[in-house]
Design an enzyme around this catalytic site. Sequence first.
Site, PDB file in Angstrom:
ATOM      1  N   HIS A 120       0.828  -1.208   0.000  1.00 50.32           N
ATOM      2  CA  HIS A 120       0.000   0.000   0.000  1.00 50.32           C
ATOM      3  C   HIS A 120       0.862   1.257   0.000  1.00 50.32           C
ATOM      4  O   HIS A 120       0.621   2.182  -0.777  1.00 50.32           O
ATOM      5  CB  HIS A 120      -0.903   0.056   1.242  1.00 50.32           C
ATOM      6  CG  HIS A 120      -1.966  -0.974   1.299  1.00 50.32           C
ATOM      7  ND1 HIS A 120      -2.192  -1.732   2.426  1.00 50.32           N
ATOM      8  CD2 HIS A 120      -2.898  -1.373   0.395  1.00 50.32           C
ATOM      9  CE1 HIS A 120      -3.207  -2.547   2.210  1.00 50.32           C
ATOM     10  NE2 HIS A 120      -3.649  -2.351   0.982  1.00 50.32           N
TER      11      HIS A 120
ATOM     12  N   LYS B 129     -16.098  -7.323   5.688  1.00 45.91           N
ATOM     13  CA  LYS B 129     -14.786  -7.962   5.691  1.00 45.91           C
ATOM     14  C   LYS B 129     -14.345  -8.338   7.103  1.00 45.91           C
ATOM     15  O   LYS B 129     -13.334  -9.002   7.266  1.00 45.91           O
ATOM     16  CB  LYS B 129     -13.734  -7.033   5.072  1.00 45.91           C
ATOM     17  CG  LYS B 129     -13.736  -7.023   3.566  1.00 45.91           C
ATOM     18  CD  LYS B 129     -12.508  -6.301   3.045  1.00 45.91           C
ATOM     19  CE  LYS B 129     -12.372  -6.443   1.546  1.00 45.91           C
ATOM     20  NZ  LYS B 129     -11.171  -5.782   1.039  1.00 45.91           N
TER      21      LYS B 129
ATOM     22  N   ARG C   8      -1.449  -6.542  -8.271  1.00 43.51           N
ATOM     23  CA  ARG C   8      -0.394  -7.477  -7.897  1.00 43.51           C
ATOM     24  C   ARG C   8      -0.289  -8.639  -8.878  1.00 43.51           C
ATOM     25  O   ARG C   8       0.782  -9.071  -9.218  1.00 43.51           O
ATOM     26  CB  ARG C   8      -0.662  -8.055  -6.500  1.00 43.51           C
ATOM     27  CG  ARG C   8      -0.599  -7.040  -5.396  1.00 43.51           C
ATOM     28  CD  ARG C   8      -1.046  -7.653  -4.111  1.00 43.51           C
ATOM     29  NE  ARG C   8      -2.461  -8.026  -4.237  1.00 43.51           N
ATOM     30  CZ  ARG C   8      -3.258  -8.337  -3.251  1.00 43.51           C
ATOM     31  NH1 ARG C   8      -2.801  -8.372  -2.028  1.00 43.51           N
ATOM     32  NH2 ARG C   8      -4.517  -8.629  -3.442  1.00 43.51           N
TER      33      ARG C   8
ATOM     34  N   SER D   5      -3.153  -7.876   3.035  1.00 40.53           N
ATOM     35  CA  SER D   5      -3.477  -7.637   4.443  1.00 40.53           C
ATOM     36  C   SER D   5      -3.961  -8.904   5.134  1.00 40.53           C
ATOM     37  O   SER D   5      -3.597  -9.177   6.279  1.00 40.53           O
ATOM     38  CB  SER D   5      -4.539  -6.543   4.571  1.00 40.53           C
ATOM     39  OG  SER D   5      -4.028  -5.307   4.132  1.00 40.53           O
TER      40      SER D   5
END
Length: 164
Positions: A19, A43, A95, A133
């Site tokens: 990030h 989430k 990514r 994460s």
Amino acid sequence: MSMRVGLYPGTFDPIHNGHTDIIGRAVKLVDRLVLGVAINTGKGPMFSLEERVAIVEAEAASLKGNAEIVVQPFEGLTMNFAREVGANVIVRGLRAVADFEFEFQMTAMNQQLDREIETVFLMADPRHQAIASKLVKEIATLGGDVTKFVSPRVKEALLAKVGR
């Protein structure tokens, strides 16, 4: 010339080196970069919204660039928030191919909502392509070393959160 405002939205639970790499590169492209910390209870974030905002603010303060960086929580559609903060551009990091497929679909939907706001993709630095994460939290929870993936400040917050 009008101000170029970028929005980099994310849950940032927690913010990691991938990030911060994207943020550090995005500030070269805009005059103001809004880091939108998403309220996403679906989430099940490890960190509260207040904690995530504080951590993102602390991490952003250490980044250098020509752009002003603003951290702001938001809920709801990213496109509505982008209009609210006057963003011309949404910044997204990529990514892998799986990211591309999701982001491609999201960008197409966002264009249907507002054709005036562009999406710009920044490829993840190869050193950070595997970082997510979810994986950072799992490593910390299971007693692994997250030093390579997050800043010392975020590592400390993670270890405190998992009771280590």
